[in-house]
Scaffold this motif. Structure first.
Motif, short mmCIF file in Angstrom:
data_model
loop_
_atom_site.label_atom_id
_atom_site.label_comp_id
_atom_site.label_asym_id
_atom_site.label_seq_id
_atom_site.Cartn_x
_atom_site.Cartn_y
_atom_site.Cartn_z
N SER A 1 7.73 27.12 -25.89
CA SER A 1 8.58 26.02 -25.44
C SER A 1 8.25 25.68 -24.00
O SER A 1 7.90 26.56 -23.20
N MET A 2 8.38 24.41 -23.67
CA MET A 2 8.12 23.98 -22.30
C MET A 2 9.27 24.30 -21.36
O MET A 2 9.09 24.36 -20.15
N ASP A 3 10.48 24.51 -21.90
CA ASP A 3 11.63 24.63 -21.01
C ASP A 3 12.52 25.85 -21.27
O ASP A 3 13.58 25.97 -20.66
N ARG A 4 12.10 26.75 -22.18
CA ARG A 4 12.93 27.93 -22.44
C ARG A 4 12.10 29.01 -23.10
O ARG A 4 10.99 28.76 -23.60
N SER B 1 6.92 16.33 -20.42
CA SER B 1 7.82 17.22 -19.70
C SER B 1 8.65 16.44 -18.68
O SER B 1 8.17 15.48 -18.07
N THR B 2 9.90 16.85 -18.50
CA THR B 2 10.75 16.25 -17.47
C THR B 2 10.78 17.10 -16.20
O THR B 2 11.55 16.82 -15.29
N ASP B 3 9.95 18.14 -16.18
CA ASP B 3 9.89 19.02 -15.02
C ASP B 3 9.31 18.25 -13.83
O ASP B 3 8.16 17.77 -13.90
N ARG C 1 1.44 18.78 -23.98
CA ARG C 1 2.90 18.60 -23.96
C ARG C 1 3.45 18.38 -22.56
O ARG C 1 4.57 17.91 -22.40
N ARG D 1 5.35 29.07 -16.47
CA ARG D 1 5.76 28.61 -17.78
C ARG D 1 6.31 29.78 -18.57
O ARG D 1 6.16 30.94 -18.20
N HIS D 2 6.94 29.46 -19.69
CA HIS D 2 7.50 30.50 -20.53
C HIS D 2 6.41 31.11 -21.42
O HIS D 2 5.44 30.43 -21.78
#
Length: 215
Positions: free
Chosen positions: A185-188, A102-104, A98, A124-125
């Motif tokens: 989740s990748m962002d939260r 990612s936009t990270d 994933r 990461r979360h």
């Protein structure tokens, strides 16, 4: 096909070689029988890399009904899917597919065209693992279908799905499987309540779609 994969894995082995280690030079390949819904017979190409057999390519002869419906009666079709993301993961040491979506900026900034640089992990979360166990149905059960179902229900919140237990009842002969689904989740951060709702939908779909008996 074999030569291309061997060249890529040779570069991956060299990039991941630790100090004092000798990079792997030979990469045995094997073709095994597999199941895919649109091909028959079907095979998977596996390559021995760092002591593990890795699935690289799924392929097979297209089912005749598909070609007939497309107006190509009497023709033979060959379908295959190369795991380009899987090869890139090996080449750069990327642990989670994933990350490619990612936009990270901490991810994309690590790579440059024409250069092979090992991936550097960043924070990461935490994951939220959930187990689902069931008795297999009387008819056929294919693990690939289970993976597709979980992805269909949970989307990108699924990090991976793995078999953690297999059991056959000594008296009835019924077979049971237990799979662990890691949600992340990748962002939260995900909540237990949110994941429980998704897990309930997965369990319901397993019963309705595959006819399993939940345990």
């Amino acid at each position: 096909m074999n030569n291309m994969v061997t060249r890529i894995l040779a570069r991956a082995a060299e990039a991941q070689r630790g100090e004092g280690e000798t990079a792997q030079r030979e990469f045995p390949v094997r073709w095994i029988d597999a199941y895919f819904p649109f091909t028959s017979p079907s095979w998977e190409m596996e390559v021995l890399f760092r002591g593990e057999w890795l699935e690289i390519c799924g392929c097979g002869v297209m089912k005749q009904s598909i070609l007939d419906d497309a107006g190509m009666r009497g023709r033979i079709g060959w379908a295959f899917g190369f795991g380009l993301e899987r090869l890139a993961m090996l080449l750069f040491g990327i642990p989670d597919i994933r990350l490619f979506w990612s936009t990270d900026p901490r991810f994309a900034a690590q790579f440059a065209p024409g250069q092979i640089s090992p991936f550097r992990p960043f924070s990461r979360h935490p994951p939220c693992p959930k187990d689902v166990s069931f008795w297999l149905p009387d008819g056929p059960f294919h693990e690939n279908d289970l993976m597709d179902l979980v992805r269909d229900v949970a989307g990108d919140l699924v990090e991976d799905v793995c078999l953690v237990d297999s059991f056959t009842h000594p008296k009835t002969g019924r077979a049971s499987r237990c799979y662990r689904i890691n949600y992340c989740s990748m962002d939260r951060n995900v909540t237990n309540t949110e994941i429980n709702e998704i897990q309930d939908r997965v369990r319901e779909r397993l019963v309705n779609q595959f006819g399993v008996t939940l345990r």
